[in-house]
Design a protein around this motif. Structure first.
Motif, PDB file in Angstrom:
ATOM      1  N   LYS A 106       0.861  -1.191   0.000  1.00  0.00           N
ATOM      2  CA  LYS A 106       0.000   0.000   0.000  1.00  0.00           C
ATOM      3  C   LYS A 106       0.892   1.234   0.000  1.00  0.00           C
ATOM      4  N   ARG A 107       0.646   2.112  -0.957  1.00  0.00           N
ATOM      5  CA  ARG A 107       1.383   3.389  -0.969  1.00  0.00           C
ATOM      6  C   ARG A 107       0.586   4.359  -0.115  1.00  0.00           C
ATOM      7  N   GLY A 133       6.451   4.517  -6.961  1.00  0.00           N
ATOM      8  CA  GLY A 133       5.182   5.118  -6.550  1.00  0.00           C
ATOM      9  C   GLY A 133       4.546   5.965  -7.624  1.00  0.00           C
ATOM     10  N   ARG A 160       1.977   0.439 -12.303  1.00  0.00           N
ATOM     11  CA  ARG A 160       1.320   0.521 -10.986  1.00  0.00           C
ATOM     12  C   ARG A 160       0.277   1.625 -10.964  1.00  0.00           C
ATOM     13  N   PHE A 162      -2.787   3.133  -7.945  1.00  0.00           N
ATOM     14  CA  PHE A 162      -2.932   3.098  -6.492  1.00  0.00           C
ATOM     15  C   PHE A 162      -4.377   3.359  -6.102  1.00  0.00           C
ATOM     16  N   GLY A 167      -4.627   3.193  -1.044  1.00  0.00           N
ATOM     17  CA  GLY A 167      -3.311   3.173  -1.687  1.00  0.00           C
ATOM     18  C   GLY A 167      -2.825   1.802  -2.124  1.00  0.00           C
ATOM     19  N   VAL A 169      -1.574  -1.155  -4.076  1.00  0.00           N
ATOM     20  CA  VAL A 169      -0.974  -1.193  -5.414  1.00  0.00           C
ATOM     21  C   VAL A 169      -1.740  -2.180  -6.271  1.00  0.00           C
TER      22      VAL A 169
END
Ligand SMILES: Nc1ncnc2c1ncn2[C@@H]1O[C@H](COP(=O)(O)OP(=O)(O)O)[C@@H](O)[C@H]1O
Ligand SMILES: O=P([O-])([O-])O[C@@H]1[C@@H](O)[C@H](O)[C@@H](O)[C@H](O)[C@@H]1O
Length: 384
Positions: A106-107, A133, A160, A162, A167, A169
């Motif tokens: 998870k970003r 990211g 990717r 988000f 968030g 990925v």
């Protein structure tokens, strides 16, 4: 199409050998609702760790916020209005929620993208587009293609997306991104086996070399006219984070030094296997690094006796490949120097005055993720 590795070897004035582009990040590794470790992360940090370890000059462009908390070798651009990119890696959600995934990422914070104007004016032999990211923009990759003789791309920088709420990925098909049309102008596209299903390998290999990493099974290299499986090195896996990044670092380090693709991929597998044996950013033993450098030099001397073309990436296994693999494998067996740093635990935590100036990571427990690798993974033998 691709500017070849041989062209990259031609001496040019004011050339940096390797340009790494991607944001540093803060990694938080979580298992059983507990933070198990915190570490410097981002593909740029793992790759520069390997490239520096192999004593190869490089340059790195990365953005962080004022909250960035790790000392690093290459000063990042600090954005006062932004925070450092943060990833939370969950090591127990994958089995139930995401089939064979070894972790769910998870970003939770994203620093600014890297723009063409952030890149240096100097030319580089090898450019590495290695965002984590979403920081590599299509125009950034365009500029890298202009200023680098050959560009290596980690597909995670391209596919990717988000989740807007938490968030998480997710991956999208490569064809659906603004990067697809640039493939004929890049040198190598690297993907893990989980990521490889988001591209048509049979199509992409017509345009650039594709390297698919397959965890404990090593990797597979695809090019227009052929493919090769490259053997792995055995490892006691503690944490898979950064294995793909370190692979790419080792692969490029091999190519920069003039190794043929199969031999360079072995070096990638070696650094991938060394990375999974440590939690967070790995610290490589100095004797091991010296031995690996010596083996690479010896290997290069062996090439002098072989007929080699000097204008293409060399894909076929040169004579002596298996011996080179065995030599690197025995380098892995060298006992570490006694001065090597031990992972942080409550019992060996240094007093404030003794603390090492470069705390790459803090570790609270071993990450038990090996079992996940027993799950069947997507095959890379045929089309994804
Ligand atoms: N358990 C393992 N044992 C030995 N080598 C490994 C192991 N896991 C990864 N590697 C090495 O690291 C490389 C990258 O790992 P992989 O898991 O495929 O990528 P990613 O970290 O991007 O998911 C592999 O190609 C392999 O060389
Ligand atoms: O494990 P790996 O896929 O090679 O690479 C990882 C990224 O996927 C992750 O986003 C980042 O937080 C890690 O530091 C590491 O760079």
């Amino acid at each position: 199409m691709v500017t070849t590795a041989a062209a990259a070897h031609k001496p040019q004035q004011q050339q940096t050998r390797v340009l790494i582009v991607g944001n540093y990040c803060h990694d938080v590794l979580i298992q059983d609702d507990t933070v198990k470790a915190e570490s410097l992360g981002g593909a740029a940090s793992f790759i520069s760790n390997v490239v520096n370890g192999m004593s190869i000059p490089c340059n790195l462009v990365s953005k962080v916020g004022e909250d960035f908390k790790y000392p690093v070798d290459y000063t990042p651009i600090v954005i006062p209005t932004s925070k450092t990119t943060v990833f939370h890696a969950y090591f127990d959600l994958g089995i139930h929620g995401n089939g064979h995934q070894d972790r769910v990422l998870k970003r939770v914070c994203a620093c600014d993208p890297i723009r063409p104007s952030d890149l240096p004016d100097v030319r580089s032999n090898f450019g590495m587009a290695v965002g984590v990211g979403g920081e590599i923009l299509p125009e950034t990759l365009e500029r890298m293609i202009e200023i680098c003789n050959s560009v290596f791309v980690d597909i995670q920088a391209l596919i990717r997306v988000f989740d807007s709420v938490d968030g998480t990925v997710k991956l999208v098909k490569l064809e659906e991104t603004g990067f697809y049309s640039m493939l004929p102008r890049i040198g190598v596209l690297k993907a893990s086996s989980e990521e490889a299903v988001f591209m048509d390998v049979e199509e992409v290999r017509k345009w650039c070399c594709v390297v698919v990493t397959t965890g404990k099974d090593g990797c597979k290299v695809y090019w227009k006219d052929g493919e090769l499986r490259i053997s792995p090195f055995s490892a006691n896996q503690e944490d898979p984070t950064g294995a793909g990044d370190s692979f790419l670092g080792g692969f490029v380090a091999g190519l920069v030094q003039g190794l043929a693709v199969p031999d360079a991929a072995l070096l990638g597998n070696l650094f991938g296997s060394l990375t999974v044996e440590q939690i967070g950013l790995p610290k490589f033993d100095s004797r091991l690094l010296q031995r690996v450098k010596d083996e690479v030099q010896t290997r290069k001397m062996q090439y002098l006796h072989c007929e080699r073309s000097d204008n293409e990436l060399e894909f076929l296994k040169p004579a002596g490949h298996e011996q080179f693999q065995a030599s690197l494998g025995s380098a892995k067996l060298i006992p570490p120097c006694s001065s090597q740093a031990r992972p942080w635990t409550p019992s060996n935590s240094p007093k404030e005055t003794e603390k090492t100036p470069i705390p790459h990571y803090t570790v609270q427990a071993k990450l038990l993720v090996n079992s996940v690798y027993e799950e069947p993974i997507q095959t890379v033998e045929g089309k994804p």
